[in-house]
Design an enzyme around this catalytic site. Structure first.
Site, PDB file in Angstrom:
ATOM      1  N   GLU A 257      -1.259  -1.585   1.738  1.00 58.02           N
ATOM      2  CA  GLU A 257      -1.290  -2.981   2.159  1.00 58.02           C
ATOM      3  C   GLU A 257      -0.070  -3.279   3.021  1.00 58.02           C
ATOM      4  OE1 GLU A 257       1.824  -4.707   0.702  1.00 58.02           O
ATOM      5  OE2 GLU A 257       0.491  -6.055  -0.429  1.00 58.02           O
TER       6      GLU A 257
ATOM      7  N   HIS B 116      -3.742   0.780 -13.402  1.00 59.94           N
ATOM      8  CA  HIS B 116      -2.893   0.162 -12.382  1.00 59.94           C
ATOM      9  C   HIS B 116      -1.748  -0.558 -13.065  1.00 59.94           C
ATOM     10  CE1 HIS B 116      -1.241  -1.527  -8.890  1.00 59.94           C
ATOM     11  NE2 HIS B 116      -1.555  -2.780  -9.214  1.00 59.94           N
TER      12      HIS B 116
ATOM     13  N   CYS C  15      -3.937  -3.144  -3.996  1.00 62.71           N
ATOM     14  CA  CYS C  15      -3.314  -2.015  -4.692  1.00 62.71           C
ATOM     15  C   CYS C  15      -4.249  -0.845  -4.956  1.00 62.71           C
ATOM     16  CB  CYS C  15      -2.706  -2.482  -6.008  1.00 62.71           C
ATOM     17  SG  CYS C  15      -1.317  -3.583  -5.756  1.00 62.71           S
TER      18      CYS C  15
END
Lengths: 134, 388, 350
Positions: free
Chosen positions: C82, C236, C114
């Protein structure tokens, strides 16, 4: 600021220290040359691509305080001459180490880093720098 | 080939000449040299101008035409040629002038050198100087001109060729000599400690190890030796002008502890003049950085390898010393307007050979040697003047 | 179905760190407490000359150092991030050229907050599985930005990892991947904006937790497993707290999660987070170890992977490149002023 084309055509040397080896005498050159300065005409057509080793040791260095604008955020930074395991000398910055901890003979390896940018809206130029060996 | 003589010299003060333009200083040095040669100016049939980077310093290319125009030479349509070789531009212009007269192509040549550096800011000025190294593989990789010399210094110290104090002594020597030079940028002495403690530029070199940014111009008039006496009582013979090249990038040399181009240019010059290093009475060397002075003194054979530093430290190289070096103050203290530097060296040596160097006059001048360097020893000129 | 999996991998984390305490000092915030709350002890900071292209290159070079697969047999390369250096102009071409994979190949940049790195793994699996490419490289890397003073500033960090996806000489088989995707704006960065914006607490339940839980449950249902079937789990990790909580909720233990949880020591490397976590697991994994992986990308979606380590890991030269723990063992700590200078947060005169 450098032209896009001028940097673009140097990408092999910039990203991967690609040099040449003289097919006549075997001497290795960086940057790449189309003529061996020793063999001259005898080397025409015999200069082969040679990927220079990514490892070497610091031959000499300096800690730069009076820095070009491109390196303002890294002052003081170290620039050195590194003798690769092929015996070729290269000039580049030595980063990721306190410049005052660098010593002649210290083992280093090449990494890809930003060399400079053509301002906020221009092209980013990448090239090799040196970091302490793992 | 004809023998050549210097019959007139002139130079501006070196320094920050805020009130003077490139045109002003170029014209002034030329006028002084022509006046010194006792000429009207009409006798001049060729011009060579040493200038490194007017295109970047003042955005003006084509300065051959500019100088010819403003010096009045364009009205006689005198050919004017600009010569560029980085820091060796002046020395190389001088060599071109000597060759022009020696060959018989020209009979009266003026060689000028000029640089107007203070019209740009310091970072720009440094970037221009850095461009005399290999732009693609040194400068843009972050190696400044100062850092390339600092790397030489670092390696010299590492190999025991010179100590930090000895390197600093080159600056002390130039500053001490410049006190007696009214044209010098810095006419004050300095001390070893001051040099070593000066603010870091590129370690181990500090501010006082580096020649300043300067404006200035210098000029000399050349004619065949056989005609020289018609114009002046004190002509000086050009005993040799030689030039040698080396790789553009420092890292491509076999050794960085010595400039091979200086050694070879010196050998050629000594052979041409029929002398050896020990015959040199005074030398003007290219101390753009202190370490350069050490290398020069050794590569020219004035001192053995590893002994130049000691000589500088002990004052052997002072104006009154046994082997005077940079009686003008050198690049460090007289100043370093790049294109003018090599010509200013000839101006100083001409005064020394004539015996007109005032307080800087050395005893029994016979041969004066000038060494002018482009980049990190990529182009070197060595000129030898002879007192006659 | 053809077995597709991981042939090699490599990671990279910049050397510099800043602590939440140091950041908090500047903004009048109890940074230490904040760090404890987020379970972030320090975060990585890129050197001024590092960006996603250089980080991805370093990770990919480490990946290639561990395998004998020649770079010119890589048929596709994707860099998920990103924080690509350019808004228009691919990072992937820089990386592909720097590792010697170009020109007979395809390459592209991916963006999915992400999870752009794991999206790249899925694309690569498709290309390799279909036979369109012999080998494909998927890289997740970021030099994520947190606005000065914003909560994200305490976590947004830099790092990345690269995966060589193929069919032969696998060190780990990817048994299955599934994704759960919805349109949920919990975090975004508009074109031309230097810093991302987040929807505060909305980033939690309806975003991170809902998507990860859904993808994880789908996966275990599809392959018929339960948490105890896995030696390792990587979730994550925007901070140290969320993955621990989501793991516990799903029934995974702390031991399963610990090895792949790097955020406490390097911060949130965004697209690099799950790839680096998985790399840390592969650094120590043994044959037959089963790894459960769920990435999350704001906006929003989750990619789950069911992975089994093969005997190939025994022959594999893991020591030819630094392990994740080696990469992070010798950090250099920055004060906030240096950090601000490094990250270009100080406006300098042109």
């Amino acid at each position: 600021m450098a032209s896009v084309a001028r940097e673009w055509r140097e990408i092999p040397g910039r990203y991967n220290t690609v040099g040449t080896k003289c097919g006549a005498c075997g001497k290795i050159y960086f940057p790449a040359r189309s003529l061996c300065p020793k063999c001259r005409r005898a080397s025409v057509g015999k200069m082969e691509r040679y990927d220079i080793s990514e490892e070497g040791e610091v031959y000499t260095f300096s800690v730069v305080h009076d820095a070009p604008d491109a390196n303002m955020r890294m002052k003081p930074y170290a620039v050195g001459m590194v003798k690769t395991t092929d015996g070729v000398l290269l000039t580049g910055q030595i980063v990721d180490i306190d410049p005052h901890r660098i010593e002649i003979g210290m083992p280093v390896r090449t990494v890809l880093r930003k060399i400079y940018e053509d301002g906020e809206s221009g092209v980013i130029h990448y090239g090799f720098k040196f970091v302490p060996k793992w | 080939m004809r023998e050549v003589a210097v019959i007139g010299v002139g130079m501006t003060k070196f320094g920050e000449l805020w009130d003077s333009s490139f045109r002003d200083i170029g014209l002034k040095a030329g006028m002084l040299a022509i006046e010194d040669a006792g000429l009207s100016g009409d006798e001049i049939d060729g011009m060579f101008i040493g200038n490194m980077a007017s295109g970047r310093f003042i955005d003006q290319h084509h300065i051959g035409a500019l100088i010819a125009d403003y010096s009045g030479m364009a009205s006689n349509h005198v050919p004017a040629t600009r010569v560029e070789a980085g820091g060796a531009s002046g020395g190389m212009a001088f060599r071109q002038g000597v060759m022009a007269v020696a060959s018989g192509m020209h009979d009266m040549v003026i060689v000028g050198g000029a640089e107007k550096m203070t019209d740009v800011d310091d970072p720009s000025s440094n970037a221009i100087i850095d461009s005399t190294a290999d732009q693609q593989w040194e400068s843009s990789m972050g190696a400044t001109m100062a850092s390339l010399h600092a790397m030489i210094a670092k390696r010299c110290i590492h190999e025991g060729m010179a100590t930090r104090e000895e390197i600093a002594a080159v600056s002390v020597n130039s500053h001490a000599n410049a006190v007696d030079n009214p044209n010098a940028q810095f006419r004050r002495a300095t001390k070893i400690e001051s040099v070593i403690r000066s603010s870091a530029v590129a370690e181990p070199l500090g501010m006082f190890d580096c020649a300043p940014i300067s404006d200035g111009a210098a000029a000399v008039v050349l004619c065949p030796l056989e005609d020289a006496k018609k114009h002046t009582d004190k002509p000086v013979k050009v005993a040799a002008v030689s030039q040698a090249s080396d790789t553009l990038a420092l890292f491509q040399r076999n050794s960085i502890l010595s400039f091979a181009a200086t050694r070879v240019a010196a050998e050629r010059a000594y052979a041409r003049a029929g002398i050896s290093a020990k015959d040199v009475s005074v030398a003007e060397v290219h101390d753009n950085y202190t370490i350069s002075g050490i290398l020069a003194a050794q590569d020219l054979g004035l001192f053995k390898k590893g002994e130049a530093g000691k000589a500088f430290l002990e004052g052997v190289t002072l104006t009154g010393g046994k082997m005077p070096i940079n009686t003008s103050g050198g690049l460090k203290a007289q100043g370093h307007p790049i294109g003018a530097t090599g010509v200013a060296q000839i101006v100083e040596l001409t005064h020394q050979m004539r015996g007109t160097a005032d307080k800087r006059q050395i005893a029994k001048p016979r041969y004066g040697l000038a060494q002018n360097v482009g980049g990190t020893g990529s182009a070197v000129t060595v000129s030898i003047l002879e007192a006659i | 179905m053809v077995k597709v999996g991981i042939v090699s991998y490599g990671a990279y984390v910049p050397r510099y760190r800043i602590t939440p305490e140091e950041i908090g000092k500047v903004w009048g915030v109890d940074g230490k407490g904040m760090g404890r709350g987020l379970y972030i002890l320090e975060k990585s900071v890129p050197h001024p000359d590092e960006d996603v292209a250089t980080i991805a290159t370093e990770a990919a070079r480490n990946m290639l150092a561990r395998t004998s697969v020649p770079a010119d047999r890589i048929g596709a390369l994707y860099v998920g991030s990103e924080s690509h250096p350019y808004a228009v102009k691919p990072t992937a071409t820089i990386v592909a050229t720097a590792i010697g994979a170009s020109p007979r190949m395809t390459a592209a940049d991916l963006e999915f907050a992400c999870k752009a790195g794991t999206a790249g793994i899925q694309v690569s699996m498709g290309l390799v599985g279909s036979g369109m490419a012999e080998y494909a490289v998927a890289i997740g890397a970021d030099t994520s930005q947190g606005a000065p003073g914003d909560a994200l500033e305490y976590s947004a960090s830099a790092g990345g990892a690269a995966y060589l996806i193929g069919k032969k000489d696998l060190i780990a088989v990817i048994n299955k991947t599934v994704s759960y995707t919805t349109d949920t704006p919990d975090f975004w960065r508009r074109e031309g904006q230097p810093y991302p914006t987040h929807a505060g607490r909305f980033t939690g339940e309806p975003a991170y937790f809902r998507h990860i839980n859904a993808a994880a449950k789908m996966m275990m249902e599809d392959v018929g497993t339960q948490p105890s079937d896995y030696q390792y789990a990587v979730f994550h990790q925007p901070n140290g707290k969320f993955p621990t909580r989501v793991a516990a909720g799903l029934g995974f233990t702390e031991e399963q999660v610990q090895t792949g949880l790097l955020t406490p020591r390097i911060g949130n490397t965004y697209s690099g987070a799950v790839p680096i976590g998985l790399a840390a697991v592969l650094d120590v994994a043994k044959p037959d170890d089963r790894i459960f992986v769920v990435a999350y990308g704001s906006g929003a979606g989750s990619d789950a992977f069911d992975i089994t380590v093969t005997d190939g890991i025994l022959e594999y030269d893991r020591d030819a490149a630094p392990t994740v723990s080696k990469l992070i063992e010798d950090p250099v700590y920055l004060d906030y002023a240096s950090y601000a200078k490094f990250k270009g947060k100080i406006v300098m005169q042109e």
